[in-house]
Motif scaffolding. Structure first.
Motif, PDB file in Angstrom:
ATOM      1  N   ARG A 259      49.103  12.760  32.599  1.00 23.76           N
ATOM      2  CA  ARG A 259      50.475  13.270  32.543  1.00 23.76           C
ATOM      3  C   ARG A 259      51.263  12.578  31.436  1.00 23.76           C
ATOM      4  NH1 ARG A 259      51.499  13.035  37.784  1.00 23.76           N
ATOM      5  NH2 ARG A 259      52.541  11.009  37.718  1.00 23.76           N
ATOM      6  N   GLY A 264      46.902  18.516  30.418  1.00 19.34           N
ATOM      7  CA  GLY A 264      46.726  19.193  31.691  1.00 19.34           C
ATOM      8  C   GLY A 264      45.707  18.451  32.537  1.00 19.34           C
ATOM      9  N   TYR A 266      43.109  18.744  35.828  1.00 18.56           N
ATOM     10  CA  TYR A 266      42.460  19.747  36.659  1.00 18.56           C
ATOM     11  C   TYR A 266      41.391  19.101  37.539  1.00 18.56           C
ATOM     12  CZ  TYR A 266      44.731  22.529  33.104  1.00 18.56           C
ATOM     13  OH  TYR A 266      45.679  23.052  32.260  1.00 18.56           O
ATOM     14  N   ASN A 282      51.988  15.519  45.078  1.00 18.98           N
ATOM     15  CA  ASN A 282      52.481  16.831  44.679  1.00 18.98           C
ATOM     16  C   ASN A 282      52.630  16.954  43.167  1.00 18.98           C
ATOM     17  OD1 ASN A 282      52.818  17.745  47.411  1.00 18.98           O
ATOM     18  ND2 ASN A 282      54.634  16.440  47.537  1.00 18.98           N
ATOM     19  N   ALA A 283      51.858  16.168  42.446  1.00 19.97           N
ATOM     20  CA  ALA A 283      51.916  16.231  40.991  1.00 19.97           C
ATOM     21  C   ALA A 283      51.438  17.607  40.515  1.00 19.97           C
ATOM     22  CB  ALA A 283      51.037  15.127  40.396  1.00 19.97           C
ATOM     23  N   LYS A 284      51.696  17.900  39.245  1.00 21.12           N
ATOM     24  CA  LYS A 284      51.286  19.202  38.704  1.00 21.12           C
ATOM     25  C   LYS A 284      49.773  19.216  38.512  1.00 21.12           C
ATOM     26  CE  LYS A 284      55.716  20.083  36.448  1.00 21.12           C
ATOM     27  NZ  LYS A 284      56.418  20.334  35.174  1.00 21.12           N
ATOM     28  N   ASN A 286      46.117  21.401  39.168  1.00 18.10           N
ATOM     29  CA  ASN A 286      45.452  22.663  39.466  1.00 18.10           C
ATOM     30  C   ASN A 286      44.007  22.380  39.827  1.00 18.10           C
ATOM     31  OD1 ASN A 286      47.521  23.392  37.030  1.00 18.10           O
ATOM     32  ND2 ASN A 286      47.418  25.049  38.526  1.00 18.10           N
ATOM     33  N   TYR A 297      46.933  23.756  46.331  1.00 24.62           N
ATOM     34  CA  TYR A 297      47.157  23.656  44.894  1.00 24.62           C
ATOM     35  C   TYR A 297      46.825  24.984  44.218  1.00 24.62           C
ATOM     36  CZ  TYR A 297      47.238  18.615  45.758  1.00 24.62           C
ATOM     37  OH  TYR A 297      47.539  17.361  46.223  1.00 24.62           O
ATOM     38  N   SER A 298      47.498  25.234  43.112  1.00 23.95           N
ATOM     39  CA  SER A 298      47.220  26.449  42.341  1.00 23.95           C
ATOM     40  C   SER A 298      45.843  26.349  41.707  1.00 23.95           C
ATOM     41  CB  SER A 298      48.284  26.643  41.252  1.00 23.95           C
ATOM     42  OG  SER A 298      49.568  26.747  41.821  1.00 23.95           O
ATOM     43  N   SER A 310      42.954  18.753  27.804  1.00 17.41           N
ATOM     44  CA  SER A 310      42.998  18.573  29.259  1.00 17.41           C
ATOM     45  C   SER A 310      42.093  17.437  29.717  1.00 17.41           C
ATOM     46  CB  SER A 310      42.585  19.864  29.963  1.00 17.41           C
ATOM     47  OG  SER A 310      41.317  20.303  29.510  1.00 17.41           O
TER      48      SER A 310
END
Length: 414
Positions: A259, A264, A266, A282-284, A286, A297-298, A310
């Motif tokens: 981050r 990114g 993953y 709850n970090a971004k 995927n 998660y998405s 990434s």
């Protein structure tokens, strides 16, 4: 009189079994698997027949060691400490940190395993209880959080009738997290921080691990390792980082580093995704849909992951599948992989040379990095100065005599 018996693990790494007899009270601390013996008798195609055979070979604790035992305290979920819970021959309460992690992630994985690992979960008559950090229980046992490559991990202080005993389990002096992060993640200060403030706790006997004594590996600190990983991430389009799903401190630090570098992040491992969700991360993040299905998660496709810089987080189980599925996706891209060594490595049965061949075949530059979950020999001075024990008993080491030589100034070594 409080009697301490190290029935296994006094001159081996792993397989620790410490029994304390204190009047009518009989407690056990750890009951691990002896992987040093396991490797002598078993291979990928020669597998154990069951608990009885493992017990006869001395890989699992003997049945008589459990005689009169009322409670067992586990320091963490690595198998050289947790052991095979199905080997416990009678109704006993097993106290462990992270009961939810055990039941929701580790136990389910072992139950589904086609290998001998399916003997790990407990029999119906064994009761699993969660331990509460810094809360003394009915047996006079106080769990204290420690940093290790398995989360959560505890040391235990036992307040006996005539002795106060501290068993460290496996521990690092310096972990990945700052003091604030330590308290938030582990539910309290680390062992040395706690003991430095507890002037009314006097340790008579310290049972301390010594895994890294005799090791010729360079002592790389968590801080050092993150600097190395930062350089690799900075100079590559994509970086694949392997982690044991229990190595939460390393996992969180890698996510933060990605981050900070505007990469990114993953996740290609369902157990890792589950652990993150259980911790409320709850970090971004995927998950990659070809490898994990986690509604919290998405999801994103592998093709999309390789379209921008990434960091990919995988466990040791997905790394080869990633090489197989990446195929033409990574052609022309600058991709590296950081293989962190698990602890204990025998538990994972990782064949590094085989994994390296898959990485090289896929055009991926491999790096191996040992991020130790144990303190280094030079750090034991700080441990002894902080805890100030009257007597020290080395465990979980192949070189107890070296621990005594290095600490010749301390007459308390037994």
């Amino acid at each position: 009189m409080t009697k301490i018996s190290v029935l296994s693990g006094n001159k081996t790494i792993g397989g620790t079994f410490i029994r304390i007899d204190d009047g009518e009270k009989v407690l056990v601390f750890d009951q691990g698997i002896r992987f040093d013996i396991f490797r002598r008798y078993y291979t990928d195609w020669i597998i154990p027949l069951g608990v009885m055979e493992l017990r006869k070979l001395g890989i699992l604790p003997k049945e008589e060691w459990y005689e009169h035992v009322q409670d067992i305290y586990i320091t963490h979920l690595h198998l050289d400490h947790l052991g095979a819970l199905s080997n416990i021959p009678k109704p006993i309460s097993v106290h462990m940190p992270g009961r939810t992690v055990y039941e929701e992630v580790a136990k389910k994985r072992w139950e589904r395993s086609p290998s001998w690992l399916n003997i790990i979960p407990q029999s119906y008559y064994v009761e699993i209880q969660d331990v509460q950090p810094l809360s003394e229980d009915k047996n006079g046992v106080l769990p204290i959080p420690v940093s290790h490559s398995a989360f959560p991990a505890m040391a235990y202080v036992y307040f006996g009738k005539d002795k106060t005993v501290l068993y460290t389990g496996d521990m690092r002096v310096n972990g990945y997290l700052d003091k604030r992060g330590v308290k938030k993640l582990r539910g309290g200060p680390s062992l040395l921080e706690y003991m430095a403030d507890q002037h009314d706790i006097h340790i008579d006997v310290l049972l301390i691990e010594g895994t890294n004594f005799g090791s010729d590996r360079m002592p790389i600190s968590p801080e050092d390792s993150l600097e190395i990983i930062k350089k690799i991430i900075t100079h590559n389009d994509q970086v694949i980082v392997t982690t044991h799903y229990l190595d939460v401190e390393f996992l969180l630090s890698t996510i933060k580093l990605a981050r900070d570098l505007d990469r990114g992040c993953y996740v290609l491992s369902e157990p890792v995704a589950k652990i993150l969700h259980m911790l409320g991360i709850n970090a971004k993040i995927n998950v990659v849909e070809e490898f994990a299905v986690t509604p919290e998660y998405s999801s994103i496709t592998l093709q999309e992951v390789f379209e921008k810089p990434s960091v990919l987080i995988v466990s040791y189980y997905e790394i080869v599948d990633l090489c197989r599925k990446a195929g033409k996706i990574i052609l022309g891209k600058n991709v590296a992989s950081i293989i962190t060594e698990p602890e204990p490595s025998a538990e994972e049965m990782v064949e590094y040379e085989v994994v390296n061949r898959w990485l090289l075949r896929s055009g991926i530059q491999p790096y191996r990095l040992r991020v130790s979950g144990h303190y280094y020999p030079y750090e034991i001075y700080k441990i002894l100065k902080t805890i100030r024990p009257k007597q020290v008993i080395p465990v979980h080491t192949e070189h107890p005599e070296l621990m005594k030589v290095v600490n010749s100034d301390y007459s308390c070594f037994n």
